[in-house]
Scaffold this motif. Structure first.
Motif, PDB file in Angstrom:
ATOM      1  N   ARG A 294     -15.769 -46.003  38.465  1.00  8.90           N
ATOM      2  CA  ARG A 294     -14.511 -44.916  38.117  1.00  8.90           C
ATOM      3  C   ARG A 294     -13.555 -45.289  39.608  1.00  8.90           C
ATOM      4  NH1 ARG A 294     -13.919 -40.551  35.269  1.00  8.90           N
ATOM      5  NH2 ARG A 294     -16.041 -40.292  34.940  1.00  8.90           N
ATOM      6  N   GLY A 295     -12.256 -45.464  39.327  1.00 15.83           N
ATOM      7  CA  GLY A 295     -11.365 -45.681  40.294  1.00 15.83           C
ATOM      8  C   GLY A 295     -11.087 -47.069  40.767  1.00 15.83           C
ATOM      9  N   VAL A 296     -12.071 -47.937  40.421  1.00 14.08           N
ATOM     10  CA  VAL A 296     -12.124 -49.271  40.851  1.00 14.08           C
ATOM     11  C   VAL A 296     -10.921 -50.178  40.164  1.00 14.08           C
ATOM     12  CG1 VAL A 296     -13.264 -51.426  41.209  1.00 14.08           C
ATOM     13  CG2 VAL A 296     -14.494 -49.291  41.679  1.00 14.08           C
ATOM     14  N   GLU A 297      -9.992 -50.863  40.814  1.00 11.84           N
ATOM     15  CA  GLU A 297      -8.987 -51.699  40.333  1.00 11.84           C
ATOM     16  C   GLU A 297      -9.212 -53.415  40.175  1.00 11.84           C
ATOM     17  OE1 GLU A 297      -5.340 -50.265  41.918  1.00 11.84           O
ATOM     18  OE2 GLU A 297      -5.530 -48.412  40.826  1.00 11.84           O
ATOM     19  N   THR A 298      -9.959 -53.517  41.457  1.00 17.90           N
ATOM     20  CA  THR A 298     -10.161 -55.113  41.640  1.00 17.90           C
ATOM     21  C   THR A 298     -11.642 -55.219  42.014  1.00 17.90           C
ATOM     22  OG1 THR A 298      -9.322 -55.140  43.696  1.00 17.90           O
ATOM     23  CG2 THR A 298      -7.904 -55.689  41.898  1.00 17.90           C
ATOM     24  N   CYS A 299     -12.346 -56.262  41.548  1.00 18.05           N
ATOM     25  CA  CYS A 299     -13.706 -56.500  42.112  1.00 18.05           C
ATOM     26  C   CYS A 299     -13.971 -57.927  42.089  1.00 18.05           C
ATOM     27  CB  CYS A 299     -14.545 -55.557  41.744  1.00 18.05           C
ATOM     28  SG  CYS A 299     -15.091 -56.101  40.152  1.00 18.05           S
ATOM     29  N   ARG A 300     -14.876 -58.256  42.624  1.00 13.07           N
ATOM     30  CA  ARG A 300     -15.189 -59.778  42.504  1.00 13.07           C
ATOM     31  C   ARG A 300     -16.063 -60.000  41.267  1.00 13.07           C
ATOM     32  NH1 ARG A 300     -12.863 -64.181  44.413  1.00 13.07           N
ATOM     33  NH2 ARG A 300     -14.181 -65.827  44.493  1.00 13.07           N
ATOM     34  N   ALA A 301     -15.828 -60.852  40.465  1.00 11.20           N
ATOM     35  CA  ALA A 301     -16.614 -61.118  39.284  1.00 11.20           C
ATOM     36  C   ALA A 301     -17.135 -62.432  39.288  1.00 11.20           C
ATOM     37  CB  ALA A 301     -15.810 -60.897  37.988  1.00 11.20           C
ATOM     38  N   LEU A 302     -18.363 -62.447  38.752  1.00 12.16           N
ATOM     39  CA  LEU A 302     -19.033 -63.779  38.224  1.00 12.16           C
ATOM     40  C   LEU A 302     -19.332 -63.858  36.903  1.00 12.16           C
ATOM     41  CD1 LEU A 302     -20.139 -66.406  39.574  1.00 12.16           C
ATOM     42  CD2 LEU A 302     -22.365 -65.004  39.568  1.00 12.16           C
ATOM     43  N   GLU A 313     -11.491 -62.954  41.687  1.00 13.80           N
ATOM     44  CA  GLU A 313     -11.166 -61.648  41.690  1.00 13.80           C
ATOM     45  C   GLU A 313     -10.665 -61.194  40.471  1.00 13.80           C
ATOM     46  OE1 GLU A 313     -11.230 -58.363  44.184  1.00 13.80           O
ATOM     47  OE2 GLU A 313     -11.877 -60.319  44.526  1.00 13.80           O
ATOM     48  N   ALA A 314     -11.490 -60.086  39.727  1.00 12.98           N
ATOM     49  CA  ALA A 314     -11.143 -59.646  38.487  1.00 12.98           C
ATOM     50  C   ALA A 314     -10.150 -58.161  38.663  1.00 12.98           C
ATOM     51  CB  ALA A 314     -12.379 -59.526  37.550  1.00 12.98           C
ATOM     52  N   ALA A 315      -9.558 -58.006  37.773  1.00 10.16           N
ATOM     53  CA  ALA A 315      -8.792 -56.843  37.532  1.00 10.16           C
ATOM     54  C   ALA A 315      -9.500 -55.935  36.697  1.00 10.16           C
ATOM     55  CB  ALA A 315      -7.447 -56.885  37.109  1.00 10.16           C
ATOM     56  N   GLU A 325     -21.763 -41.468  26.422  1.00  5.45           N
ATOM     57  CA  GLU A 325     -21.314 -40.210  27.170  1.00  5.45           C
ATOM     58  C   GLU A 325     -22.655 -39.951  27.784  1.00  5.45           C
ATOM     59  OE1 GLU A 325     -19.725 -35.795  27.072  1.00  5.45           O
ATOM     60  OE2 GLU A 325     -19.605 -37.064  25.472  1.00  5.45           O
ATOM     61  N   GLY A 326     -22.952 -39.692  29.130  1.00  2.00           N
ATOM     62  CA  GLY A 326     -24.161 -39.280  29.782  1.00  2.00           C
ATOM     63  C   GLY A 326     -24.872 -40.547  30.372  1.00  2.00           C
ATOM     64  N   LEU A 327     -24.433 -41.590  29.766  1.00  3.93           N
ATOM     65  CA  LEU A 327     -25.098 -42.818  30.033  1.00  3.93           C
ATOM     66  C   LEU A 327     -24.045 -43.609  31.301  1.00  3.93           C
ATOM     67  CD1 LEU A 327     -26.748 -44.268  26.801  1.00  3.93           C
ATOM     68  CD2 LEU A 327     -27.722 -43.008  28.855  1.00  3.93           C
ATOM     69  N   GLY A 328     -22.959 -43.760  31.044  1.00  5.01           N
ATOM     70  CA  GLY A 328     -22.025 -44.310  31.830  1.00  5.01           C
ATOM     71  C   GLY A 328     -20.481 -44.393  31.378  1.00  5.01           C
ATOM     72  N   LEU A 329     -19.719 -45.435  31.896  1.00  5.95           N
ATOM     73  CA  LEU A 329     -18.314 -45.436  31.352  1.00  5.95           C
ATOM     74  C   LEU A 329     -18.107 -46.793  30.786  1.00  5.95           C
ATOM     75  CD1 LEU A 329     -16.724 -44.015  34.483  1.00  5.95           C
ATOM     76  CD2 LEU A 329     -16.903 -42.756  32.297  1.00  5.95           C
ATOM     77  N   GLY A 330     -16.993 -46.770  29.795  1.00  5.15           N
ATOM     78  CA  GLY A 330     -16.625 -47.906  29.208  1.00  5.15           C
ATOM     79  C   GLY A 330     -15.825 -48.852  30.390  1.00  5.15           C
ATOM     80  N   TYR A 331     -15.753 -50.046  30.280  1.00  5.15           N
ATOM     81  CA  TYR A 331     -14.665 -50.820  31.183  1.00  5.15           C
ATOM     82  C   TYR A 331     -13.948 -51.723  30.434  1.00  5.15           C
ATOM     83  CZ  TYR A 331     -17.954 -54.789  30.743  1.00  5.15           C
ATOM     84  OH  TYR A 331     -18.672 -55.457  30.157  1.00  5.15           O
ATOM     85  N   ILE A 332     -13.037 -52.445  31.201  1.00 12.27           N
ATOM     86  CA  ILE A 332     -12.325 -53.692  30.637  1.00 12.27           C
ATOM     87  C   ILE A 332     -12.181 -54.442  31.943  1.00 12.27           C
ATOM     88  CG2 ILE A 332     -10.180 -54.615  29.597  1.00 12.27           C
ATOM     89  CD1 ILE A 332     -10.035 -52.241  27.870  1.00 12.27           C
ATOM     90  N   ALA A 333     -12.257 -55.556  32.028  1.00 16.40           N
ATOM     91  CA  ALA A 333     -12.290 -56.590  33.035  1.00 16.40           C
ATOM     92  C   ALA A 333     -11.493 -57.718  32.457  1.00 16.40           C
ATOM     93  CB  ALA A 333     -13.747 -57.048  33.497  1.00 16.40           C
ATOM     94  N   TYR A 334     -10.488 -58.343  33.343  1.00 21.40           N
ATOM     95  CA  TYR A 334      -9.602 -59.327  33.350  1.00 21.40           C
ATOM     96  C   TYR A 334     -10.239 -60.471  34.171  1.00 21.40           C
ATOM     97  CZ  TYR A 334      -5.772 -62.559  33.846  1.00 21.40           C
ATOM     98  OH  TYR A 334      -5.065 -63.892  33.709  1.00 21.40           O
ATOM     99  N   VAL A 335     -10.402 -61.550  34.023  1.00 21.66           N
ATOM    100  CA  VAL A 335     -10.988 -62.631  34.776  1.00 21.66           C
ATOM    101  C   VAL A 335     -10.164 -63.942  34.736  1.00 21.66           C
ATOM    102  CG1 VAL A 335     -12.872 -64.283  35.421  1.00 21.66           C
ATOM    103  CG2 VAL A 335     -13.351 -61.922  34.856  1.00 21.66           C
TER     104      VAL A 335
END
Length: 846
Positions: A294-302, A313-315, A325-335
């Motif tokens: 949550r709130g992360v915009e970029t991070c290192r991806a492998l 570096e991924a967006a 719900e209750g387990l986690g969050l959905g995400y989208i990553a661009y590599v």
């Protein structure tokens, strides 16, 4: 044969070439599970069809053989020979039956079941994984296909109380049973959605599949365990984080299979992924446990694929998903990646205060590009949001779909590509024309996937295009005719099929321009590239550095690498061990061969060999005829090296060097003619007498006897890029009395002699110089770098009809090519000529 092998085989039944045993039988309600082994000749896997028969004559083929460590240890068979086969149980008492093992049409043995001490069958199985998003394992119970369906019912028991029915939905060919090899569903593999439906149907929360709980498998009401003789083990329990128990098998097959090792639970899953060619990268979507994203915009991806690993570096962006719900969050990553087909996805790691491993969900596949971007934009609501995050900025980029979109821009812009030349290892050269009458263009770049070149204006030469001015001057106010261009894009890994031009306007609009198919390379590409360029003296260095130098050298390297092998012809009887090999390239004026042979014949070359290299393939037959005629007239033998295409001065001489046999090598131009008989003896003799000499040149004169070459010096010429160029002191003056051997800075390649082993050590002339220029000076400096001297023998006098052997090709592109070769020479040897190099030279025009 060992005692153990003899003892084992004494208990086994035989037919010629095969032997085997039935070892154990387990009795189910509607089936028999029979284990044993059959070995072929010398312990091999059976070569005959193996079958198990019942008393009524029914036979059941053994279709899978297993490797048995116990058979190998006993010296019986090291190849797969074991079997584990389930067959229908006859109605009569199973213990009263006899089973027949056969190989082909012959019976190996008939064994009463009672003699095998049969035991009651108990299901086998293993619980591999339990989590709210994944259930996996297997169960072997032939009752599911030999008896009523309810007898094979598979259930998950939680804490000894809750029972949840499990479907078998996967084959498990890794298991040792013949049924597994036949593709019967022995395993279960359930993903997030299937688990959600399963738990909802059972009326249980998904949290029951995480935390500290005990899990058991039941098959047909039996807790899956194992048998040790006649004693049953306790039922299997799996606690989260624990190690799975061993796979239970009959004692007769103690080493057939092992359980899959326990795998740590992933931190999340990849539910879909796909490659967006227009945006140059991969999109991944799924869900991640917890809320660290949550709130992360970029991070290192492998991203690990079957054929490649991408670490960049991924967006990223998180979004809520009701199903997790209750387990986690959905995400989208661009590599971002240029690799659009690296094979199957294996895993995705995101660095969120430490690596978080995301495993592919069940059935995850690559999504088509036409469905991918609409899905991503819909999930993120990209159409209604300002592109503030890195991921939304990626999505806001216009997507290239293979069309020319310049006509759709708000300003009149014309960019046309006439030719595209690929220079391997360097990049690409584009030639064409452009018009920007309102000065709307902010930049032109080449894009390939997520890679974007520097603005083309940084590596751009404007060229005269009067045709464009005449065609558009009625429509636009045009002040000049320099609307053509030659532009270089530095991109060593450029794939033209995946690249296009992006034209950005000052307003922020972007238009696309497809690239044409690459034009043929070779000398013609170099000629077309250089043929329209006119450089002012103060532009030479910068344009050679940034535009024409690297691609011309790369194009030349490419054409030479693709050249075929020469053919060789010999005329007359050449000396077996020549003193010197005289290498003479032929191009254009091949008739000089006859003139040279006529002059050489006056004194002959009894100890030397003549090697002509034809660098003008269309004249092949003419040269063959000419050589035979010269032999008949003058008795001069020669070797002909016939190149399959025009390669240029350095490669032609190097091809001749490869065919030489002499102790010394003489490089001689075809338009150089000896004036007196001692010329070669003097030059070779100087090398023989003085080991400090590396190369010796001749005294060359014009037809009127004035000096053409008596050694070379070097001088930087501001009007030609301030590169060091070869000077010929005394050129055009009357030749003074000879002084014999004189040291020189360098000597001309029109006539030079050196030891063949030295020439071979240096690789001959450097082929980085294109077509011809500076190769001789470069060779001399490489020889001097080895501590050897250059010299001219003023008594070895020859005429030089300077450059007449090359014919009269167009000079404009050739002038630019000389600049490129001067640029190459200056980059290598310019430090030896520091004068006027540190500061811009003053150009004196008068």
């Amino acid at each position: 044969m060992s005692a153990a092998e003899a003892e084992a085989l004494s208990r086994a039944a035989h037919v010629p070439g095969h032997y085997g045993r039935i070892e154990a039988v387990e009795i189910g309600t509607r089936f028999l599970l029979v284990s044993g082994w059959v070995a072929g000749p010398e312990g091999s896997t059976p070569s005959e069809p193996i079958a198990l028969g019942l008393p009524d004559g029914t036979r059941f083929a053994v279709t899978r053989f297993l490797r048995r460590r116990d058979l190998a240890e006993r010296g019986i068979a090291s190849k797969p020979c074991g079997f584990l086969l389930d067959i229908p149980r006859p109605d009569e008492d199973a213990a009263a039956l006899a089973l027949t093992l056969s190989a082909g049409a012959r019976d190996l043995l008939t064994q009463p079941v009672a003699d095998l001490l049969p035991r009651t069958f108990r299901p086998r199985g293993h619980l591999d994984h339990v989590a709210p998003e994944r259930l996996a394992g297997w169960a072997f119970d032939p009752a599911q296909w030999h008896g009523p369906e309810n007898e094979g019912l598979l259930e998950l028991v939680v804490d000894g109380e809750v029972r949840i029915a499990l479907p078998r939905n996967t084959a498990r060919p890794d298991l040792p049973y013949t049924a597994a090899a036949a593709g019967r569903p022995l395993g279960f593999e359930l993903g997030l959605r299937d688990v959600a439906r399963l738990m909802a149907a059972a009326g249980q929360p998904r949290t029951l599949l995480e935390g500290e709980h005990a899990y058991e498998l039941l098959a047909g009401g039996h807790r899956i365990g194992s048998l040790q003789g006649s004693v049953a083990r306790p039922a299997r329990l799996l606690r989260r984080g624990g190690t799975p128990a061993a796979l239970d098998l009959p004692t007769a097959l103690p080493t057939l299979a092992k359980p899959a090792p326990a795998r740590p639970e992933p931190d999340g899953y990849v539910d879909w992924h796909g490659y967006a060619k227009g945006l140059g990268g991969w999109f991944f979507g799924g869900w991640l446990r917890g809320e660290q994203i949550r709130g992360v915009e970029t991070c290192r991806a492998l991203a690990r694929f079957e054929d490649a690993t991408l670490e960049v570096e991924a967006a990223v962006s998180a979004y809520p998903r009701s199903d997790v719900e209750g387990l986690g969050l959905g995400y989208i990553a661009y590599v971002p990646s240029l690799q659009g087909d690296p094979g199957l996805l294996q895993a995705l790691d995101l660095d969120l205060e430490g690596p978080r491993r995301l495993a592919p969900s069940l059935g995850t596949g690559r999504m088509p590009e036409k469905e991918l971007l609409p899905l991503v934009r819909n999930l993120l609501g990209a159409a209604s949001r300002k592109p503030r995050t890195p991921l939304l900025k990626v999505l806001s980029q216009p997507v290239y779909e293979g069309e020319d979109t310049l006509p759709k821009l708000s300003a009149p812009v014309h960019v046309e590509i006439d030719s595209l030349f690929i220079a391997p290892g360097a990049g690409a050269v584009l030639t064409g024309w452009w018009l920007d009458p309102t000065q709307a263009i902010a930049g032109i770049r080449l894009r390939m996937g997520n890679w974007l070149s520097a603005p083309l204006a940084e590596r751009w030469i404007g060229t005269e295009r009067n045709d464009i001015r005449e065609g558009f001057e009625a429509k636009y106010p045009l002040e000049h005719a320099k609307h053509g261009f030659v532009a270089y894009v530095e991109a060593p890994e450029l794939d033209p099929q995946r690249a296009h031009l992006e034209i950005e306007l000052a307003t922020g609009e972007t238009g696309f321009k497809p690239l044409p198919a690459p034009a043929a390379a070779g000398v013609q590409a170099i000629r077309r590239m250089l043929g329209s360029i006119q450089l002012a003296p103060d532009e030479v260095v910068d344009r050679c550095d940034r535009v024409i130098g690297p691609p011309v050298v790369a194009l030349n390297r490419q054409r030479l690498a693709a050249a075929g092998r020469p053919s060789i012809a010999e005329v007359g009887d050449l000396p077996a061990r020549p003193r010197c090999s005289v290498i003479i390239p032929l191009y254009g004026r091949i008739d000089y061969l006859m003139y040279q042979c006529a002059l050489l014949s006056e004194h002959g070359l009894p100890a030397d060999e003549l090697v002509y290299v034809l660098d003008d393939p269309p004249k092949k037959q003419a040269v063959l005829d000419l050589a035979q005629s010269a032999w008949r007239r003058f008795g001069i033998p020669m070797r002909l090296v016939l190149l399959p295409e025009n390669l240029g001065y350095a490669p032609a001489n190097n091809a001749g060097l490869a065919q030489c046999r002499g102790e010394y090598v003489c490089y001689l131009n075809s338009d150089v003619m000896p004036q007196e008989p001692r010329w070669l003896d003097l030059m070779v003799g100087a090398l023989e007498q003085d080991p400090t000499l590396g190369i010796v040149g001749g005294m060359l004169t014009f037809e009127d006897g004035t000096i053409q070459h008596a050694g070379m010096t070097f001088k930087r010429l501001p009007q030609l890029g301030n590169f060091p160029y070869a000077m010929h002191p005394g050129k055009g003056r009357i030749r003074p009395p000879s002084r014999g051997l004189q040291r020189a800075e360098a000597v001309t390649g029109a006539c030079m002699v050196l030891r063949r082993d030295l020439a071979q050590e240096l690789g001959g002339f450097d082929e980085a110089y294109v077509v011809g220029d500076f190769e001789d000076a470069d060779l001399c400096f490489r020889i001097r770098a080895k501590g050897l001297d250059c010299a001219v023998h003023e008594d070895a006098v020859l005429w030089h009809l300077e450059r007449q052997s090359q014919g009269t090709p167009g000079n404009f592109w050739r002038h630019n090519l000389t600049l490129v070769n001067g640029w190459s020479f200056a980059r290598r040897w310019g430090h030896l000529f520091p004068e006027a190099a540190a500061e811009p030279a003053v150009l004196r025009l008068a």
